[in-house]
Write a protein that holds these residues in place. Structure first.
Motif, PDB file in Angstrom:
ATOM      1  N   THR A   4       0.848  -1.194   0.000  1.00 44.70           N
ATOM      2  CA  THR A   4       0.000   0.000   0.000  1.00 44.70           C
ATOM      3  C   THR A   4       0.888   1.250   0.000  1.00 44.70           C
ATOM      4  O   THR A   4       2.081   1.181   0.317  1.00 44.70           O
ATOM      5  N   LEU A   5       0.269   2.393  -0.317  1.00 37.98           N
ATOM      6  CA  LEU A   5       1.014   3.657  -0.273  1.00 37.98           C
ATOM      7  C   LEU A   5       1.563   3.872   1.141  1.00 37.98           C
ATOM      8  O   LEU A   5       2.704   4.273   1.326  1.00 37.98           O
ATOM      9  N   ARG A   6       0.732   3.533   2.141  1.00 36.28           N
ATOM     10  CA  ARG A   6       1.176   3.733   3.523  1.00 36.28           C
ATOM     11  C   ARG A   6       2.433   2.910   3.822  1.00 36.28           C
ATOM     12  O   ARG A   6       3.368   3.403   4.435  1.00 36.28           O
ATOM     13  N   SER A   7       2.474   1.661   3.349  1.00 37.42           N
ATOM     14  CA  SER A   7       3.647   0.835   3.668  1.00 37.42           C
ATOM     15  C   SER A   7       4.899   1.377   2.959  1.00 37.42           C
ATOM     16  O   SER A   7       5.999   1.307   3.496  1.00 37.42           O
ATOM     17  N   LYS A   8       4.702   1.963   1.769  1.00 41.62           N
ATOM     18  CA  LYS A   8       5.859   2.557   1.067  1.00 41.62           C
ATOM     19  C   LYS A   8       6.342   3.816   1.794  1.00 41.62           C
ATOM     20  O   LYS A   8       7.543   4.032   1.943  1.00 41.62           O
ATOM     21  N   VAL A   9       5.394   4.631   2.242  1.00 42.41           N
ATOM     22  CA  VAL A   9       5.749   5.854   2.978  1.00 42.41           C
ATOM     23  C   VAL A   9       6.451   5.469   4.288  1.00 42.41           C
ATOM     24  O   VAL A   9       7.440   6.077   4.689  1.00 42.41           O
ATOM     25  N   ARG A  10       5.932   4.421   4.938  1.00 41.29           N
ATOM     26  CA  ARG A  10       6.524   3.943   6.193  1.00 41.29           C
ATOM     27  C   ARG A  10       7.992   3.540   5.995  1.00 41.29           C
ATOM     28  O   ARG A  10       8.866   3.945   6.763  1.00 41.29           O
ATOM     29  N   ASP A  11       8.246   2.753   4.937  1.00 44.95           N
ATOM     30  CA  ASP A  11       9.627   2.307   4.677  1.00 44.95           C
ATOM     31  C   ASP A  11      10.535   3.497   4.377  1.00 44.95           C
ATOM     32  O   ASP A  11      11.694   3.547   4.806  1.00 44.95           O
ATOM     33  N   TRP A  12      10.006   4.447   3.623  1.00 37.82           N
ATOM     34  CA  TRP A  12      10.781   5.630   3.236  1.00 37.82           C
ATOM     35  C   TRP A  12      11.139   6.465   4.479  1.00 37.82           C
ATOM     36  O   TRP A  12      12.289   6.879   4.661  1.00 37.82           O
ATOM     37  N   ILE A  13      10.159   6.684   5.352  1.00 33.92           N
ATOM     38  CA  ILE A  13      10.413   7.494   6.558  1.00 33.92           C
ATOM     39  C   ILE A  13      11.398   6.766   7.486  1.00 33.92           C
ATOM     40  O   ILE A  13      12.295   7.378   8.060  1.00 33.92           O
ATOM     41  N   ASN A  14      11.260   5.444   7.599  1.00 38.16           N
ATOM     42  CA  ASN A  14      12.195   4.702   8.458  1.00 38.16           C
ATOM     43  C   ASN A  14      13.613   4.719   7.897  1.00 38.16           C
ATOM     44  O   ASN A  14      14.582   4.731   8.660  1.00 38.16           O
ATOM     45  N   ALA A  15      13.741   4.734   6.569  1.00 33.92           N
ATOM     46  CA  ALA A  15      15.069   4.830   5.962  1.00 33.92           C
ATOM     47  C   ALA A  15      15.677   6.200   6.281  1.00 33.92           C
ATOM     48  O   ALA A  15      16.875   6.310   6.599  1.00 33.92           O
ATOM     49  N   LEU A  16      14.869   7.248   6.232  1.00 34.97           N
ATOM     50  CA  LEU A  16      15.358   8.592   6.583  1.00 34.97           C
ATOM     51  C   LEU A  16      15.726   8.659   8.063  1.00 34.97           C
ATOM     52  O   LEU A  16      16.756   9.209   8.438  1.00 34.97           O
ATOM     53  N   GLU A  17      14.874   8.083   8.913  1.00 33.00           N
ATOM     54  CA  GLU A  17      15.093   8.125  10.363  1.00 33.00           C
ATOM     55  C   GLU A  17      16.404   7.422  10.736  1.00 33.00           C
ATOM     56  O   GLU A  17      17.117   7.860  11.635  1.00 33.00           O
ATOM     57  N   LYS A  18      16.715   6.355  10.029  1.00 30.25           N
ATOM     58  CA  LYS A  18      17.941   5.593  10.325  1.00 30.25           C
ATOM     59  C   LYS A  18      19.180   6.489  10.136  1.00 30.25           C
ATOM     60  O   LYS A  18      20.089   6.470  10.952  1.00 30.25           O
ATOM     61  N   ASP A  19      19.178   7.274   9.063  1.00 24.25           N
ATOM     62  CA  ASP A  19      20.342   8.124   8.776  1.00 24.25           C
ATOM     63  C   ASP A  19      20.249   9.497   9.443  1.00 24.25           C
ATOM     64  O   ASP A  19      21.264  10.172   9.590  1.00 24.25           O
ATOM     65  N   HIS A  20      19.034   9.917   9.777  1.00 20.20           N
ATOM     66  CA  HIS A  20      18.841  11.249  10.386  1.00 20.20           C
ATOM     67  C   HIS A  20      17.919  11.117  11.596  1.00 20.20           C
ATOM     68  O   HIS A  20      16.739  11.469  11.530  1.00 20.20           O
ATOM     69  N   PRO A  21      18.436  10.591  12.720  1.00 17.06           N
ATOM     70  CA  PRO A  21      17.565  10.357  13.886  1.00 17.06           C
ATOM     71  C   PRO A  21      16.831  11.625  14.314  1.00 17.06           C
ATOM     72  O   PRO A  21      17.431  12.698  14.381  1.00 17.06           O
ATOM     73  N   GLY A  22      15.546  11.492  14.562  1.00 11.69           N
ATOM     74  CA  GLY A  22      14.753  12.633  15.024  1.00 11.69           C
ATOM     75  C   GLY A  22      13.880  13.230  13.941  1.00 11.69           C
ATOM     76  O   GLY A  22      13.097  14.144  14.186  1.00 11.69           O
ATOM     77  N   ILE A  23      14.008  12.696  12.712  1.00  9.54           N
ATOM     78  CA  ILE A  23      13.280  13.294  11.587  1.00  9.54           C
ATOM     79  C   ILE A  23      11.759  13.135  11.745  1.00  9.54           C
ATOM     80  O   ILE A  23      10.992  13.997  11.309  1.00  9.54           O
ATOM     81  N   LYS A  24      11.327  12.062  12.406  1.00  6.69           N
ATOM     82  CA  LYS A  24       9.879  11.869  12.602  1.00  6.69           C
ATOM     83  C   LYS A  24       9.322  12.999  13.476  1.00  6.69           C
ATOM     84  O   LYS A  24       8.243  13.526  13.212  1.00  6.69           O
ATOM     85  N   PHE A  25      10.082  13.362  14.510  1.00  4.76           N
ATOM     86  CA  PHE A  25       9.622  14.458  15.383  1.00  4.76           C
ATOM     87  C   PHE A  25       9.573  15.779  14.615  1.00  4.76           C
ATOM     88  O   PHE A  25       8.678  16.588  14.820  1.00  4.76           O
TER      89      PHE A  25
END
Lengths: 74, 305
Positions: B230-251
């Motif tokens: 789903t679009l949500r699962s793709k967005v989820r993977d993308w945000i987690n990939a960003l979070e891994k390299d840039h901790p705090g991006i979700k906040f």
């Protein structure tokens, strides 16, 4: 020891009900194992020898690593 | 073993966005203090509130229920659990089992409503026309709200965590839905909605999973069979990939969206109307749930214009 001076470390990995034995380099951490398995550390929790731990732990010969999915959909 | 930064116990969690290592006890303290702080900051609860928690049996909803149960005495709350059975074979029965066990152990009244009884069909029976997620969220909200009204709830709590919030924000941006961005998270209890609260909205999903695991809440970690691709699962993977390299991006994404919302509300939001068919609050003349119900009831190759 290999001809390159590397010492292999064998660990048991448990993930979603399946078990496998993997060989890593001495000094590899849980982060490195996850990277090799293509798993984003943000998405899992890890138990090392039945204890929840941080991904910075260095793996040793005979360690049991359980990878638990921390994210869900639906 | 790596040690906790505050004591000599083994660390169970490294909070990368602050660099802090925590043992089990310090992690649980931090988690509970932060959830309580969020509840107070957002004025989510009032003394004596009758609160319903939408439960699936997963880690997020059981953690929410566990937190509210622990606040029950201090705030004189009446806590109920509401589970929605969408009718997804091989998935929901397991997670509902976890919800039932938890509620029975904690002596929390559990109200189970189903798509079959409330709407006349299961999700498995109707998902062929659209992505199942298009129906599921709309109908779950409808049944939860209707049950909340019947029970006379003051608040309806859901287990949405930081990851859910950030995914929803990014999905609204991606689909260009400015009105929804403006409205998001403002379940203010007006016009036929029970006021919705999200006590875990500032807790990363990984932290919620760790909390549920350390407390041994008996949560199901099963994933909905319809969630993949789903679009949500793709967005989820993308945000987690960003979070891994840039901790705090979700906040940062959540904080940025909250700053923009007041501006967007003035510029783009519409007054809610009453749905012509069911009377529920709606941004259009007919609510999304009634539009989908009409579509499901169409025969053969008819399409809804």
């Amino acid at each position: 020891m290999s001809v390159f001076g590397l010492v292999p470390v064998r660990v048991e990995v448990v993930q979603e009900g399946s078990r496998k034995s993997l060989r890593l380099r001495k000094g590899d951490r849980i982060d490195d194992l996850l990277e090799k398995l293509g798993i984003n550390r943000e998405t899992v929790l890890v138990r090392l020898n039945n204890k929840v731990c941080v991904e910075e732990e260095i793996l040793r010969e005979g360690d049991k690593v359980e990878i638990i999915k921390a994210i869900s959909g639906g | 073993m790596q040690r906790c930064d505050r004591c000599s116990e083994d660390a169970v969690y490294l909070r990368r966005y602050s660099g802090q290592r925590m043992c089990s006890e310090h992690f649980l303290n931090y988690f509970e203090e932060k959830v309580v702080k969020t509840i107070k900051k957002e004025k989510m609860l009032q003394r004596g509130d009758k609160v319903g928690v939408g439960v699936s049996g997963g880690k997020d909803s059981l953690t929410t229920l566990h937190m509210l149960k622990n606040l029950q005495e201090d705030l004189d709350l009446e806590v109920h659990a509401i589970a929605v059975d969408e009718g997804v074979k091989g998935y929901r029965a397991d997670t509902l089992g976890a919800a039932k066990n938890f509620c029975s152990r904690e002596k929390i009244p559990l109200h189970v409503v189903s798509f079959k009884a409330g709407l006349g069909f299961t999700l498995d029976e109707v998902h062929k026309k659209r992505s199942p997620c298009a129906y599921c969220g709309v109908f779950r909200r409808k049944l939860l709200n209707e049950t909340g009204i019947k029970l006379g709830l003051d608040k309806l709590a859901t287990g949405h965590n930081l990851d859910d919030e950030v995914q929803a924000i990014m999905m609204n941006y991606i689909s260009g839905d400015v009105e929804r961005i403006a409205r998001y998270g403002s379940g203010d209890g007006k016009g036929g909605f029970v006021k919705r609260i999200k006590p875990l909205a500032e807790m990363p999903e990984k932290e919620v999973a760790l909390y549920a695991l350390l407390w041994d809440l008996g949560a199901s970690f099963a994933e909905c069979p319809y969630a993949g691709g789903t679009l949500r699962s793709k967005v989820r993977d993308w945000i987690n990939a960003l979070e891994k390299d840039h901790p705090g991006i979700k906040f940062s994404i959540l904080a940025g969206s909250r700053k923009m919302q007041p501006l967007l509300r003035n510029a783009a939001s519409k007054e809610l109307k009453k749905c012509e068919k069911c009377g529920a609050p709606s941004s259009g003349s007919v609510c999304k749930a009634c539009l989908l119900l009409e579509e499901i009831n169409l025969k053969g190759n008819e399409t809804l214009i």
